[in-house]
Motif scaffolding. Structure first.
Motif, mmCIF file in Angstrom:
data_model
loop_
_atom_site.group_PDB
_atom_site.id
_atom_site.type_symbol
_atom_site.label_atom_id
_atom_site.label_comp_id
_atom_site.label_asym_id
_atom_site.label_seq_id
_atom_site.Cartn_x
_atom_site.Cartn_y
_atom_site.Cartn_z
ATOM 1 N N UNK A 94 0.826 -1.208 0.000
ATOM 2 C CA UNK A 94 0.000 0.000 0.000
ATOM 3 C C UNK A 94 0.861 1.258 0.000
ATOM 4 N N UNK A 95 1.857 1.306 0.876
ATOM 5 C CA UNK A 95 2.709 2.492 0.957
ATOM 6 C C UNK A 95 3.516 2.689 -0.325
ATOM 7 N N UNK A 96 3.959 1.593 -0.930
ATOM 8 C CA UNK A 96 4.698 1.699 -2.189
ATOM 9 C C UNK A 96 3.804 2.267 -3.287
ATOM 10 N N UNK A 97 2.577 1.776 -3.377
ATOM 11 C CA UNK A 97 1.651 2.273 -4.399
ATOM 12 C C UNK A 97 1.263 3.724 -4.127
ATOM 13 N N UNK A 144 -8.251 -6.161 -3.741
ATOM 14 C CA UNK A 144 -8.964 -5.288 -4.676
ATOM 15 C C UNK A 144 -8.374 -3.881 -4.662
ATOM 16 N N UNK A 145 -8.092 -3.359 -3.470
ATOM 17 C CA UNK A 145 -7.507 -2.020 -3.378
ATOM 18 C C UNK A 145 -6.153 -1.962 -4.069
ATOM 19 N N UNK A 146 -5.292 -2.911 -3.751
ATOM 20 C CA UNK A 146 -3.948 -2.897 -4.327
ATOM 21 C C UNK A 146 -3.994 -3.087 -5.839
ATOM 22 N N UNK A 147 -4.813 -4.032 -6.304
ATOM 23 C CA UNK A 147 -4.895 -4.287 -7.744
ATOM 24 C C UNK A 147 -5.421 -3.069 -8.497
ATOM 25 N N UNK A 148 -6.420 -2.403 -7.935
ATOM 26 C CA UNK A 148 -6.977 -1.219 -8.590
ATOM 27 C C UNK A 148 -5.951 -0.095 -8.637
ATOM 28 N N UNK A 163 -11.104 4.382 -2.880
ATOM 29 C CA UNK A 163 -10.962 5.827 -3.073
ATOM 30 C C UNK A 163 -10.228 6.439 -1.887
ATOM 31 N N UNK A 164 -10.573 5.987 -0.683
ATOM 32 C CA UNK A 164 -9.922 6.501 0.523
ATOM 33 C C UNK A 164 -8.423 6.229 0.494
ATOM 34 N N UNK A 165 -8.040 5.012 0.063
ATOM 35 C CA UNK A 165 -6.601 4.687 0.030
ATOM 36 C C UNK A 165 -5.877 5.414 -1.096
ATOM 37 N N UNK A 166 -6.542 5.613 -2.220
ATOM 38 C CA UNK A 166 -5.911 6.333 -3.333
ATOM 39 C C UNK A 166 -5.634 7.779 -2.950
ATOM 40 N N UNK A 167 -6.589 8.418 -2.313
ATOM 41 C CA UNK A 167 -6.467 9.857 -2.036
ATOM 42 C C UNK A 167 -5.831 10.154 -0.687
#
Length: 302
Positions: free
Chosen positions: A56-59, A254-258, A93-97
């Motif tokens: 997650x942190x890398x992405x 799903x979060x990481x793949x997206x 969306x929360x993790x992306x932003x």
């Protein structure tokens, strides 16, 4: 600041960052032990938390690079997130932003249209939220409401739905011709997974706000939503703005793949940055800090 104290400070900052991520993750864990056990047995194993956080942190660091590239090149980005209720749109969306600049990356989640908006051109209420140069907009549900919830729940008649299907491909082609990079995601979950997530929301007081009467009706009309989704894909999956389906039963994957897929769609690269230097603090010998009344301070209860 000495070398050791600087290292301690950096480690504390990193720990605080991880605490923030962990706090967000806890939202998936605050539920009755019985429901948690049922859900775990039905869902199976997911990514171990350390592995998930590292990815997650890398992405998220790559998303910051994407943001800088968008700003530097005055790009315009629109990402639509669609899917069944509880499919995980809000979570990704929360993790992306999470670490992006809210002045650059903003989320649009429109309420039900007003009577005035119902009388307007259907796409009109969405147009003011489209990005200018150097902006990214993430739609948590979008104009595809007409092909889904409005159609299934009877808020739009078949003539309106047919007009939508006629108009939306050209509307999206217009957006793309204007220079907008348009991405469309559909989060897909199984019938059983949605049922489990709804049960979690019902029994978790921190998540009950996510349930609406419309959400509960979506369980009754599962097959109607499936038919509506299939026709939507068939009629709106155009080369200029194709659909991308994200298998969403496993939230973390799903979060990481997206996030990984979203990054792959842009030719972003490192952009030049001015070197940042911290200016020296200016001291004025005549300045005396005033003493503020104690009632202005937030009580230190923790």
């Amino acid at each position: 600041m000495g070398k050791d104290s600087g290292q301690d400070w950096l480690e504390a900052e990193l720990a605080d960052t991880l605490d923030e991520d962990y706090e967000i993750e806890l939202e998936d864990a605050v539920l009755s032990m019985k429901i948690k056990e049922i859900y775990r047995n039905a869902h199976g194993e997911t990514l171990p938390r350390p592995e998930y956080f590292r990815a997650l942190l890398q992405l998220q660091s790559e998303l910051i690079k994407l943001q800088d590239w968008v700003v530097h090149n005055r790009e315009k980005v629109v990402v639509l997130f669609e899917g069944r209720d509880s499919a995980g749109k809000g979570g990704v969306i929360k993790r992306i932003t999470q670490r992006l600049n809210p002045r650059v990356a903003r989320v649009v989640a429109l309420p039900a249209p007003t009577d005035r908006e119902k009388s307007q051109w259907y796409f009109q209420r969405y147009v003011p939220h489209l990005p200018a140069g150097g902006e990214m907009v993430f739609f948590d549900r979008s104009w595809y409401n007409r092909a889904g919830v409005e159609r299934v729940m009877g808020f739009a008649d078949e003539d309106q739905v047919e007009q939508f299907f006629t108009d939306v491909p050209e509307f999206e082609r217009m957006l793309v011709r204007s220079g907008i990079r348009l991405v469309k995601y559909w989060f897909s979950i199984t019938d059983e997974e949605q049922q489990m997530r709804f049960l979690v929301r019902i029994h978790d007081p921190l998540k009950q706000w996510k349930l609406s009467p419309m959400d509960l009706q979506s369980r009754v009309k599962w097959e109607s939503y499936t038919k509506a989704k299939e026709e939507m894909f068939a009629r709106t999956n155009i080369p200029e703005s194709p659909w991308y389906i994200v298998p969403g039963n496993d939230k973390k994957r799903a979060r990481l793949n997206c996030m990984d897929h979203l990054l792959s769609l842009f030719p972003y690269e490192d952009v030049p940055h001015e070197e940042i230097t911290l200016p020296e603090r200016v001291y004025n010998s005549d300045y005396e800090r005033s003493v503020l009344p104690p009632e202005l301070y937030v009580p230190s209860k923790y």
